[in-house]
Design an enzyme around this catalytic site. Structure first.
Site, mmCIF file in Angstrom:
data_model
loop_
_atom_site.group_PDB
_atom_site.id
_atom_site.type_symbol
_atom_site.label_atom_id
_atom_site.label_comp_id
_atom_site.label_asym_id
_atom_site.label_seq_id
_atom_site.Cartn_x
_atom_site.Cartn_y
_atom_site.Cartn_z
ATOM 1 C CB SER A 112 -0.949 -0.035 1.199
ATOM 2 O OG SER A 112 -1.758 1.120 1.230
ATOM 3 C CE1 TYR A 130 0.906 5.008 -6.309
ATOM 4 C CE2 TYR A 130 0.680 6.206 -4.247
ATOM 5 C CZ TYR A 130 1.320 5.256 -5.008
ATOM 6 O OH TYR A 130 2.359 4.524 -4.471
ATOM 7 C CE LYS A 137 0.128 1.945 -4.153
ATOM 8 N NZ LYS A 137 0.681 0.596 -4.341
#
Ligand SMILES: NC(=O)c1ccc[n+]([C@@H]2O[C@H](COP(=O)([O-])OP(=O)(O)OC[C@H]3O[C@@H](n4cnc5c(N)ncnc54)[C@H](O)[C@@H]3O)[C@@H](O)[C@H]2O)c1
Length: 251
Positions: free
Chosen positions: A142, A156, A160
């Site tokens: 992550s 993004y 994550k």
């Protein structure tokens, strides 16, 4: 990890390559997977100096390719004990890092496909094998951006956070089958991925000032955490998101 088998994606360079070398040094036989076969072969060559390693090309967004990858791991080495789902992409340039409403749709889809769906597909096939085998350990990559927001990085950050959620959910579901699932949440690591951002002195200064240890991490420092999470030393650790962030969250 003698006699055990590890599969690592996104292993053509950066954190994935460092993870391959860490597992190989710990005695595991390693499957080195990446969409970049040349880079994966270079990594496997380095790992072969410590033990057995094979390089395979995979696009983690493709279910058929991920299923075939896990199958090849089994036909080659006979089992699968550890997996590090690490393949990921970020923004190709500073210009692509825009506020949420301006994010490009195809880039959004691509980032989610690699970073989130790719991790899910990896877990899907790895878990089936590990459950059949009686146990295993998975670590997903992550990010600290899986825990907090980050301006200009909506896709993004969402991907994550998604990895963090998948990790915790799978940990709950498969503990009873002896499968542990954790994640590493790196801060800024010196790899190809962040080169475009670190090239901007303002961004570099801001990122480094947010870490108590005022430098970027070496990929090996993330790999060491991934290795520990998979090892028997972490036998009572599951569903954990381990920050390896130079103290960013200490301040
Ligand atoms: N570098 C950092 O500061 C940082 C911080 C937090 C998290 N991360 C995460 O760490 C992981 C590794 O990144 P890195 O920093 O080592 O960068 P990197 O660019 O060196 O590694 C990413 C790898 O993923 C591979 N990849 C991309 N798309 C793929 C696909 N569809 N199928 C298979 N492989 C694919 C690339 O070829 C590359 O080798 C990523 O998930 C990244 O998001 C990095």
């Amino acid at each position: 990890m003698e006699g055990r088998v590890a599969l690592i994606t996104g292993a053509a360079g950066g954190i994935g390559r460092a993870s391959v070398l860490a597992f190989a040094e710990a005695g595991a036989r390693v499957v080195v997977a990446d969409i970049d076969l040349t880079g994966a072969e270079e990594t496997a060559h380095l790992a072969a100096q410590m033990g057995e390693a094979i390089a395979l090309r995979v696009d983690v967004t493709r279910a058929d390719e991920v299923a075939a990858l896990v199958e090849r791991a089994i036909t080659t080495f006979g089992r699968l004990d550890y997996a590090h789902n690490n393949a990921g992409v970020a923004y190709p340039s500073l210009a692509a890092m825009t506020p949420t409403a301006d994010q490009d749709e195809s880039l959004f889809d691509h980032i989610l496909a690699v970073n989130l769906k790719g991790v899910w597909l990896g877990m899907k096939y790895e878990i089936l094998r590990m459950v059949a085998q009686g146990g295993g350990a998975i670590v997903n990559t992550s990010s600290i951006l899986g825990l907090v927001g980050g301006k200009g990085m909506a896709a993004y950050v969402a991907s994550k956070h998604g990895v963090a959620g998948l990790t915790k959910t799978a940990a709950l579901e498969y503990a009873r089958y002896g499968v542990r699932v954790n994640a590493v949440c790196p801060g800024v690591v010196q790899t190809r991925m962040v080169e475009p951002m670190l090239a901007d002195p303002k961004i570099e200064r801001g990122w480094l000032q947010s870490q108590a240890i005022r430098r970027t991490a070496e990929p090996g420092e993330i790999a060491a955490a991934a290795l520990w999470l998979c090892s028997d030393a972490a036998s009572f650790v599951t569903g954990h998101l381990l920050n390896v962030d130079g103290g960013q969250f200490a301040q």
